[in-house]
Design a protein around this motif. Structure first.
Motif, PDB file in Angstrom:
ATOM      1  N   ALA A  64     -41.950 -17.238  26.403  1.00  0.00           N
ATOM      2  CA  ALA A  64     -41.322 -16.402  26.962  1.00  0.00           C
ATOM      3  C   ALA A  64     -41.860 -15.029  26.431  1.00  0.00           C
ATOM      4  O   ALA A  64     -42.133 -15.021  25.566  1.00  0.00           O
ATOM      5  N   ASN A  65     -41.584 -13.446  28.123  1.00  0.00           N
ATOM      6  CA  ASN A  65     -41.784 -12.200  27.590  1.00  0.00           C
ATOM      7  C   ASN A  65     -41.018 -11.709  26.560  1.00  0.00           C
ATOM      8  O   ASN A  65     -41.829 -11.515  25.041  1.00  0.00           O
ATOM      9  N   TYR A  66     -39.281 -12.053  26.466  1.00  0.00           N
ATOM     10  CA  TYR A  66     -38.202 -12.039  24.814  1.00  0.00           C
ATOM     11  C   TYR A  66     -37.059 -12.570  25.837  1.00  0.00           C
ATOM     12  O   TYR A  66     -37.351 -12.887  26.080  1.00  0.00           O
ATOM     13  N   MET A  67     -36.530 -12.812  24.691  1.00  0.00           N
ATOM     14  CA  MET A  67     -35.639 -13.472  24.233  1.00  0.00           C
ATOM     15  C   MET A  67     -34.707 -13.273  23.206  1.00  0.00           C
ATOM     16  O   MET A  67     -34.619 -11.773  22.481  1.00  0.00           O
ATOM     17  N   GLY A  68     -33.346 -13.191  24.019  1.00  0.00           N
ATOM     18  CA  GLY A  68     -32.254 -12.213  23.156  1.00  0.00           C
ATOM     19  C   GLY A  68     -30.435 -12.727  23.318  1.00  0.00           C
ATOM     20  O   GLY A  68     -30.285 -13.069  24.376  1.00  0.00           O
ATOM     21  N   TRP A  69     -29.995 -11.370  22.437  1.00  0.00           N
ATOM     22  CA  TRP A  69     -28.363 -11.875  22.897  1.00  0.00           C
ATOM     23  C   TRP A  69     -28.389  -9.864  23.402  1.00  0.00           C
ATOM     24  O   TRP A  69     -28.706  -9.456  22.535  1.00  0.00           O
ATOM     25  N   TYR A  70     -27.334 -10.358  24.106  1.00  0.00           N
ATOM     26  CA  TYR A  70     -25.952  -8.999  24.851  1.00  0.00           C
ATOM     27  C   TYR A  70     -24.922  -9.364  24.050  1.00  0.00           C
ATOM     28  O   TYR A  70     -24.888 -10.597  24.117  1.00  0.00           O
ATOM     29  N   ARG A  71     -24.160  -8.386  24.403  1.00  0.00           N
ATOM     30  CA  ARG A  71     -22.793  -8.403  24.496  1.00  0.00           C
ATOM     31  C   ARG A  71     -22.212  -7.599  25.381  1.00  0.00           C
ATOM     32  O   ARG A  71     -22.083  -6.490  25.401  1.00  0.00           O
ATOM     33  N   ARG A  72     -20.968  -8.124  25.934  1.00  0.00           N
ATOM     34  CA  ARG A  72     -19.827  -7.128  26.337  1.00  0.00           C
ATOM     35  C   ARG A  72     -18.395  -7.244  25.515  1.00  0.00           C
ATOM     36  O   ARG A  72     -17.855  -8.142  25.948  1.00  0.00           O
ATOM     37  N   ALA A  73     -18.086  -6.045  24.712  1.00  0.00           N
ATOM     38  CA  ALA A  73     -16.458  -5.628  24.975  1.00  0.00           C
ATOM     39  C   ALA A  73     -15.899  -5.594  25.536  1.00  0.00           C
ATOM     40  O   ALA A  73     -16.719  -4.873  27.159  1.00  0.00           O
ATOM     41  N   PRO A  74     -14.529  -5.361  25.191  1.00  0.00           N
ATOM     42  CA  PRO A  74     -13.674  -5.416  26.404  1.00  0.00           C
ATOM     43  C   PRO A  74     -13.814  -4.276  26.699  1.00  0.00           C
ATOM     44  O   PRO A  74     -13.295  -3.076  25.527  1.00  0.00           O
ATOM     45  N   GLY A  75     -14.074  -3.449  28.074  1.00  0.00           N
ATOM     46  CA  GLY A  75     -13.477  -1.848  28.324  1.00  0.00           C
ATOM     47  C   GLY A  75     -14.942  -1.015  28.191  1.00  0.00           C
ATOM     48  O   GLY A  75     -15.409   0.498  28.349  1.00  0.00           O
ATOM     49  N   LYS A  76     -16.137  -2.081  27.656  1.00  0.00           N
ATOM     50  CA  LYS A  76     -17.549  -1.308  27.307  1.00  0.00           C
ATOM     51  C   LYS A  76     -18.200  -1.419  28.430  1.00  0.00           C
ATOM     52  O   LYS A  76     -18.962  -2.728  28.512  1.00  0.00           O
ATOM     53  N   GLU A  77     -19.567  -1.453  28.415  1.00  0.00           N
ATOM     54  CA  GLU A  77     -20.410  -2.136  28.928  1.00  0.00           C
ATOM     55  C   GLU A  77     -21.369  -2.748  28.299  1.00  0.00           C
ATOM     56  O   GLU A  77     -20.875  -2.646  27.122  1.00  0.00           O
ATOM     57  N   ARG A  78     -21.980  -3.450  28.959  1.00  0.00           N
ATOM     58  CA  ARG A  78     -22.984  -4.753  28.281  1.00  0.00           C
ATOM     59  C   ARG A  78     -23.728  -3.853  27.024  1.00  0.00           C
ATOM     60  O   ARG A  78     -24.925  -3.029  27.476  1.00  0.00           O
ATOM     61  N   GLU A  79     -24.887  -4.375  26.223  1.00  0.00           N
ATOM     62  CA  GLU A  79     -25.476  -3.748  24.735  1.00  0.00           C
ATOM     63  C   GLU A  79     -26.031  -4.746  24.845  1.00  0.00           C
ATOM     64  O   GLU A  79     -25.345  -6.070  24.442  1.00  0.00           O
ATOM     65  N   LEU A  80     -27.730  -5.122  24.334  1.00  0.00           N
ATOM     66  CA  LEU A  80     -28.070  -5.025  23.884  1.00  0.00           C
ATOM     67  C   LEU A  80     -27.756  -5.712  22.392  1.00  0.00           C
ATOM     68  O   LEU A  80     -28.067  -4.392  21.708  1.00  0.00           O
ATOM     69  N   VAL A  81     -27.765  -7.025  21.716  1.00  0.00           N
ATOM     70  CA  VAL A  81     -27.032  -6.879  20.447  1.00  0.00           C
ATOM     71  C   VAL A  81     -28.955  -6.633  19.776  1.00  0.00           C
ATOM     72  O   VAL A  81     -29.305  -6.180  19.060  1.00  0.00           O
ATOM     73  N   ALA A  82     -30.110  -7.691  20.025  1.00  0.00           N
ATOM     74  CA  ALA A  82     -30.747  -8.719  19.262  1.00  0.00           C
ATOM     75  C   ALA A  82     -31.638  -9.128  20.510  1.00  0.00           C
ATOM     76  O   ALA A  82     -31.845 -10.000  21.380  1.00  0.00           O
ATOM     77  N   ARG A  83     -33.073  -9.199  20.190  1.00  0.00           N
ATOM     78  CA  ARG A  83     -34.140  -9.439  20.822  1.00  0.00           C
ATOM     79  C   ARG A  83     -35.484 -10.027  19.913  1.00  0.00           C
ATOM     80  O   ARG A  83     -35.735  -8.988  19.105  1.00  0.00           O
ATOM     81  N   MET A  84     -35.985 -10.698  20.461  1.00  0.00           N
ATOM     82  CA  MET A  84     -37.859 -11.653  19.451  1.00  0.00           C
ATOM     83  C   MET A  84     -38.177 -11.419  21.087  1.00  0.00           C
ATOM     84  O   MET A  84     -38.379 -11.800  21.432  1.00  0.00           O
ATOM     85  N   PHE A  85     -39.572 -10.763  20.688  1.00  0.00           N
ATOM     86  CA  PHE A  85     -40.231 -10.365  21.715  1.00  0.00           C
ATOM     87  C   PHE A  85     -41.837 -11.488  21.637  1.00  0.00           C
ATOM     88  O   PHE A  85     -41.724 -12.494  20.609  1.00  0.00           O
ATOM     89  N   LYS A  86     -42.624 -12.450  22.567  1.00  0.00           N
ATOM     90  CA  LYS A  86     -43.307 -12.896  22.419  1.00  0.00           C
ATOM     91  C   LYS A  86     -44.277 -12.956  20.627  1.00  0.00           C
ATOM     92  O   LYS A  86     -44.609 -14.125  20.617  1.00  0.00           O
ATOM     93  N   VAL A  87     -44.366 -12.020  20.767  1.00  0.00           N
ATOM     94  CA  VAL A  87     -45.296 -11.578  19.277  1.00  0.00           C
ATOM     95  C   VAL A  87     -44.828 -12.222  18.216  1.00  0.00           C
ATOM     96  O   VAL A  87     -45.119 -11.935  17.039  1.00  0.00           O
ATOM     97  N   GLY A  88     -42.870 -12.081  18.705  1.00  0.00           N
ATOM     98  CA  GLY A  88     -42.142 -12.730  17.079  1.00  0.00           C
ATOM     99  C   GLY A  88     -41.521 -11.643  16.915  1.00  0.00           C
ATOM    100  O   GLY A  88     -40.417 -11.279  15.960  1.00  0.00           O
ATOM    101  N   SER A  89     -41.506 -10.162  17.180  1.00  0.00           N
ATOM    102  CA  SER A  89     -41.446  -9.003  16.907  1.00  0.00           C
ATOM    103  C   SER A  89     -39.903  -9.003  17.163  1.00  0.00           C
ATOM    104  O   SER A  89     -39.591  -9.437  18.111  1.00  0.00           O
ATOM    105  N   THR A  90     -39.064  -8.143  16.396  1.00  0.00           N
ATOM    106  CA  THR A  90     -37.678  -8.423  16.658  1.00  0.00           C
ATOM    107  C   THR A  90     -36.975  -6.912  16.845  1.00  0.00           C
ATOM    108  O   THR A  90     -37.418  -6.095  16.284  1.00  0.00           O
ATOM    109  N   TYR A  91     -36.239  -6.690  17.220  1.00  0.00           N
ATOM    110  CA  TYR A  91     -35.028  -5.621  17.466  1.00  0.00           C
ATOM    111  C   TYR A  91     -33.745  -5.968  17.421  1.00  0.00           C
ATOM    112  O   TYR A  91     -33.431  -6.274  17.969  1.00  0.00           O
ATOM    113  N   TYR A  92     -33.054  -5.241  17.269  1.00  0.00           N
ATOM    114  CA  TYR A  92     -31.920  -5.154  16.651  1.00  0.00           C
ATOM    115  C   TYR A  92     -31.258  -3.995  16.728  1.00  0.00           C
ATOM    116  O   TYR A  92     -31.587  -3.086  16.523  1.00  0.00           O
TER     117      TYR A  92
END
Length: 116
Positions: free
Chosen positions: A31-59
């Motif tokens: 997979a190109n990348y995979m991750g977790w999003y969240r949506r809190a009440p009254g807020k827009e969806r937010e990217l929380v964490a992502r893992m890329f194919k090469v193993g690098s991560t974003y938070y």
């Protein structure tokens, strides 16, 4: 076609921990990348964490040092370990995968509530 099923959400007190799991019906290897999003009440969806194919991560800054994303290819699973949870982490959490063909897949979401 890949189906994603999240689990592990629930009610936890501030300072507590939860581990979210995302089980994919097909292989997530490549997979190109995979991750977790969240949506809190009254807020827009937010990217929380992502893992890329090469193993690098974003938070996102708000979870750095508290959340850890990981994967287990043999089980076609993605995880999010959440420690030191805060009330502001309360949201519906969604698993997301973009395949190596550029297709996006989403889970149905799992509720995380942080409250005393």
């Amino acid at each position: 076609q890949v189906q994603l099923v999240e689990s592990g959400g629930g009610l936890v007190q501030p300072g507590g921990s939860l581990r979210l799991s995302c089980a994919a019906s097909g292989s997530i290897f490549g997979a190109n990348y995979m991750g977790w999003y969240r949506r809190a009440p009254g807020k827009e969806r937010e990217l929380v964490a992502r893992m890329f194919k090469v193993g690098s991560t974003y938070y996102v800054d708000s979870v750095k040092g508290r959340f850890t994303i990981s994967r287990e290819n043999a089980k076609n699973s993605l995880y999010l370990q959440m420690n030191s949870l805060k009330p502001e982490d309360t949201a519906v959490y969604y698993c997301h995968i973009q395949s190596n063909f550029g297709q996006d897949y989403w889970g149905q979401g799992t509720q995380v509530t942080v409250s005393s």
